[in-house]
Design a protein around this motif. Structure first.
Motif, PDB file in Angstrom:
ATOM      1  N   GLU A  41       0.823  -1.205   0.000  1.00 26.65           N
ATOM      2  CA  GLU A  41       0.000   0.000   0.000  1.00 26.65           C
ATOM      3  C   GLU A  41       0.863   1.262   0.000  1.00 26.65           C
ATOM      4  O   GLU A  41       1.828   1.363   0.752  1.00 26.65           O
ATOM      5  CB  GLU A  41      -0.909  -0.015   1.239  1.00 26.65           C
TER       6      GLU A  41
ATOM      7  N   ARG B  42      -1.658   6.732   0.675  1.00 27.81           N
ATOM      8  CA  ARG B  42      -3.002   6.154   0.783  1.00 27.81           C
ATOM      9  C   ARG B  42      -3.220   5.513   2.149  1.00 27.81           C
ATOM     10  O   ARG B  42      -4.320   5.574   2.698  1.00 27.81           O
ATOM     11  CB  ARG B  42      -3.242   5.153  -0.346  1.00 27.81           C
ATOM     12  N   ARG B  43      -2.151   4.960   2.695  1.00 27.27           N
ATOM     13  CA  ARG B  43      -2.289   4.356   4.016  1.00 27.27           C
ATOM     14  C   ARG B  43      -2.615   5.437   5.038  1.00 27.27           C
ATOM     15  O   ARG B  43      -3.441   5.256   5.920  1.00 27.27           O
ATOM     16  CB  ARG B  43      -0.992   3.646   4.396  1.00 27.27           C
TER      17      ARG B  43
ATOM     18  N   ARG C 257      -6.166   6.352   4.731  1.00 31.38           N
ATOM     19  CA  ARG C 257      -6.998   5.290   5.283  1.00 31.38           C
ATOM     20  C   ARG C 257      -7.009   5.350   6.825  1.00 31.38           C
ATOM     21  O   ARG C 257      -8.038   5.108   7.451  1.00 31.38           O
ATOM     22  CB  ARG C 257      -6.478   3.940   4.801  1.00 31.38           C
TER      23      ARG C 257
ATOM     24  N   GLU D   7     -10.579   5.378   8.083  1.00 23.62           N
ATOM     25  CA  GLU D   7     -11.029   4.115   8.669  1.00 23.62           C
ATOM     26  C   GLU D   7     -10.945   4.109  10.198  1.00 23.62           C
ATOM     27  O   GLU D   7     -11.820   3.573  10.864  1.00 23.62           O
ATOM     28  CB  GLU D   7     -10.186   2.973   8.090  1.00 23.62           C
TER      29      GLU D   7
END
Ligand code: ADP
Ligand code: MG
Ligand code: ZN
Length: 495
Positions: free
Chosen positions: A298, A302-303, A306, A310
Motif C-alpha cells: 500500500e 493512501r495508508r 486510510r 477508517e
C-alpha cells in the motif's frame, strides 16, 4: 534583497537496493564483512568476465517506477560511464544513460498547511555502486571494493523544488516510498540512501534556469536542508555583488556548516557514455508490470488517508504512524487486541483507536528512541498494547495504573491481564468501597481547613482530596467514580 530571488532545486537520490546479491554477479552485498571479501572476477572487472543482470534489480526498480507513476520503458539498455578512480577497478560504472527504464513520474509533497505539490521525476534508472576509500588519519588510504557492483537506483527529479524545506520534504517522501516498497532500508547514515542537490537561483518572474551548483555529501534530512539554505544565500550574495555563479560541485561539511568546492562540474561527454556491449537489453512486458502492480504494498500516502478515514485518527497521528511502515504495521497489529470481538466499528472503538495511537506515539516510541532500537525489536508485541487499552476501556485498570503495567510489560512481554492479576492492580470502581475511604479522609482533622476552603468556593481543593484518596487506595480508585462521589459529599456539606 533575498525576496527578489527564487531558488530552483533538483535532487538526485541514490537508493541502495536490498537484494541478496550484487547487480551483475552473485556476490553478497552484506554490509560489514572483511574488506575485499565480497568480490569475484566479475565485480572486480577482470578481463574476459561477463556480467549477468540480477532480475531482482529490475523487479525492485519496477516497484518504484510504478509507485511514482512513471512510464515504464519496455526495452531499456545499460551504458558504461567511464572514469578513473581508485574505488572503481573496472574503470567504468554500469549505469543507464539513454533509454532509462522509468521516466516522467512524480512524487507528491505536502506543506505544513496541507498544500500539495507534485515534484516531477525526470527518470529512475539502474546502476551499480563503486567501492569505498578508507582514509587512515594522515597516513594511508585503503581501498575496500566490497561495495563494487551493489545495485542502486538513481531517482532524478525535475528542477521543480523551490525551497530547502521542500527539498527535505521530497527526500522524506522518497525515503518513505522506498522503505514501504521494501526495496531499500533507507538508512542515510550508513549511506543506503544518498542525495545530491542541484541548486540555482533566479530573479522572481524569470523562467530560464540559472547556473547550478551541485552539493554532495549530505547524510541527513537536516543537513540537506541546511546545505541548500546555505547554498541559496551564497548564490544570492554572489549575484547581488555583481558576480556570476559558476557551475561546480560542492561538498557539505556538516561540522562546520559550510560547503567548499570539490571540483568544477564535469559534463556528460567527459564520461564517454556508450552502450555496454556485454549486457543485453532489459525487456519488460505487460504481464510483468501487472504482476508487480498487484503485489505492490500500500502506498504510504493512501495508508495515511486510510488511517484517517477508517480509524478516525487525527491528521497528526496518521502522519506520525505512517511515517515509517514499521510504525503503521505496529499500529494495525495492535488492533486485534481490542476485546471482546477485536475491531468494532463503533464510537467506542474510535476512542480505543486513538488510545492505541497515543500509546504508540508517546510510550512505545519514547522507549524505542531511549533504547535506540527499531520498533521491529520492541519488547512488547503490538497485540498486547491493544489488550492493555481494552483493560482501560472496560474499567479493569485506570490509565495511571496502565502506565505501571506498561513498564512491567517491557520486561518480558507478559500479557497485561496476567500482570494485573499477579500484582493485584485491579481498579476499584465499587461506590461503597470508595465512599468508605472518602468519609475517612474528610473526617481527618488536619483536612478541616481544606474543606473550609472548598466551601468558600476554592474548587481546586478537589484535586488535593482526589490525591489523598488515591494515595489511600494505592492508586487503584477509579478516578471518575472517586471524583463523582467526592463532589457529592462536599456539595452536601454546603447545605
Ligand atoms: P547534469 O548533467 O549536470 O547531471 P542534469 O540535467 O542531469 O544535470 O540534472 C541533474 C539534476 O539537476 C536534476 O535533478 C535536475 O532537475 C537538476 N537541475 C538541472 N538544471 C538545474 C538548474 N539550473 N537549477 C537547479 N537544478 C537543476
Ligand atoms: Mg546528472
Ligand atoms: Zn562479484
Amino acid at each position: 534583497m533575498k525576496e527578489n530571488f527564487e531558488a530552483v532545486i533538483g535532487l538526485e537520490v541514490h537508493a541502495q537496493l536490498r537484494t541478496n546479491t550484487k547487480a551483475f554477479c552473485s556476490c553478497t552485498i552484506k554490509f560489514g564483512n572483511e574488506p575485499n571479501t565480497n568480490v569475484c572476477p566479475v565485480c572486480l572487472g577482470m578481463p574476459g568476465t561477463l556480467p549477468v543482470l540480477n532480475k531482482n534489480l529490475v523487479e525492485f526498480i519496477l516497484k518504484m517506477g510504478i509507485a511514482t507513476d512513471c512510464t515504464i520503458r519496455k526495452r531499456s539498455i545499460f551504458a558504461r560511464k567511464n572514469y578513473f578512480y581508485p574505488d572503481l577497478p573496472k574503470g567504468y560504472q554500469i549505469s543507464q544513460y539513454e533509454e532509462p527504464i522509468c521516466e516522467f513520474g512524480f512524487v507528491e509533497i505536502e506543506s505544513d498547511e496541507g498544500v500539495k505539490k507534485k515534484i516531477g521525476l525526470t527518470r529512475i534508472h539502474m546502476e551499480e555502486d563503486a567501492g569505498k576509500l578508507i582514509h587512515d588519519v594522515g597516513v594511508d588510504t585503503f581501498v575496500d571494493v566490497n561495495r563494487c557492483g551493489t545495485p542502486l537506483i538513481e531517482i532524478v527529479s525535475e528542477p521543480d523544488i523551490r525551497s530547502a524545506k521542500d527539498a527535505s520534504r521530497y527526500l522524506q517522501k522518497v525515503r518513505q516510498l522506498v522503505t514501504y516498497l521494501e526495496i531499500c532500508d533507507g538508512n542515510m547514515e550508513e549511506g543506503s540512501l544518498r542525495c545530491d542537490a542541484n541548486v540555482s537561483i533566479r530573479k522572481k518572474g524569470e523562467t530560464t534556469l540559472g547556473t547550478k551548483a551541485e552539493i554532495k555529501n549530505m547524510n541527513s534530512f537536516r543537513n540537506v536542508e541546511r546545505a541548500i539554505e546555505y547554498e541559496i544565500s551564497r548564490q544570492i550574495a554572489i549575484v547581488e555583488s555583481g558576480g556570476n555563479v559558476v557551475q561546480e560541485t560542492l561538498l557539505w561539511d556538516a561540522d562546520k556548516q559550510i560547503s567548499y568546492s570539490m571540483r568544477s562540474k564535469e559534463e556528460a561527454h567527459d564520461y564517454r557514455y556508450f552502450p555496454d556491449p556485454d549486457l543485453v537489453p532489459v525487456i519488460v512486458d505487460e504481464k510483468w508490470i501487472a504482476k508487480v502492480k498487484t503485489n505492490l504494498s500500500e502506498h504510504p500516502t493512501r495508508r495515511r488517508e486510510r488511517f484517517i478515514s477508517e480509524y478516525h485518527l487525527p491528521k497528526y497521528d496518521a502522519d506520525v504512524l505512517t511515517q515509517e511502515k514499521s510504525y503503521a504495521d505496529y499500529f494495525e497489529n495492535a488492533l486485534p487486541g481490542l476485546s471482546p470481538q477485536g475491531v468494532l466499528r463503533t464510537n467506542k472503538t474510535k476512542e480505543n483507536f486513538k488510545s492505541i495511537s497515543n500509546w504508540i506515539m508517546t510510550d512505545v516510541l519514547r522507549v524505542v528512541s531511549e533504547r535506540n532500537i527499531s520498533i521491529l525489536n520492541f519488547p512488547i508485541a503490538p497485540i498486547n498494547i491493544g489488550k492493555l487499552v481494552s483493560l482501560i476501556d472496560n474499567g479493569t485498570i485506570s490509565s495511571k495504573l496502565a502506565k505501571d503495567v506498561f513498564e512491567e510489560m517491557l520486561n518480558n512481554n507478559e500479557e497485561p491481564k496476567s500482570i494485573v492479576e499477579r500484582k493485584g492492580l485491579v481498579q476499584v470502581s465499587d461506590a461503597n468501597e470508595i465512599e468508605i475511604v472518602i468519609k475517612q479522609i474528610l473526617a481527618r482533622s488536619e483536612n478541616k481547613p481544606h474543606i473550609e476552603k472548598y466551601l468558600s468556593g476554592v474548587e481546586k481543593v478537589l484535586g488535593f482530596f482526589v490525591g489523598e484518596i488515591m494515595r489511600e487506595m494505592k492508586g487503584k480508585g477509579n478516578p471518575k467514580v472517586v471524583n463523582e462521589i467526592l463532589k457529592k459529599y462536599l456539595e452536601e456539606m454546603k447545605k
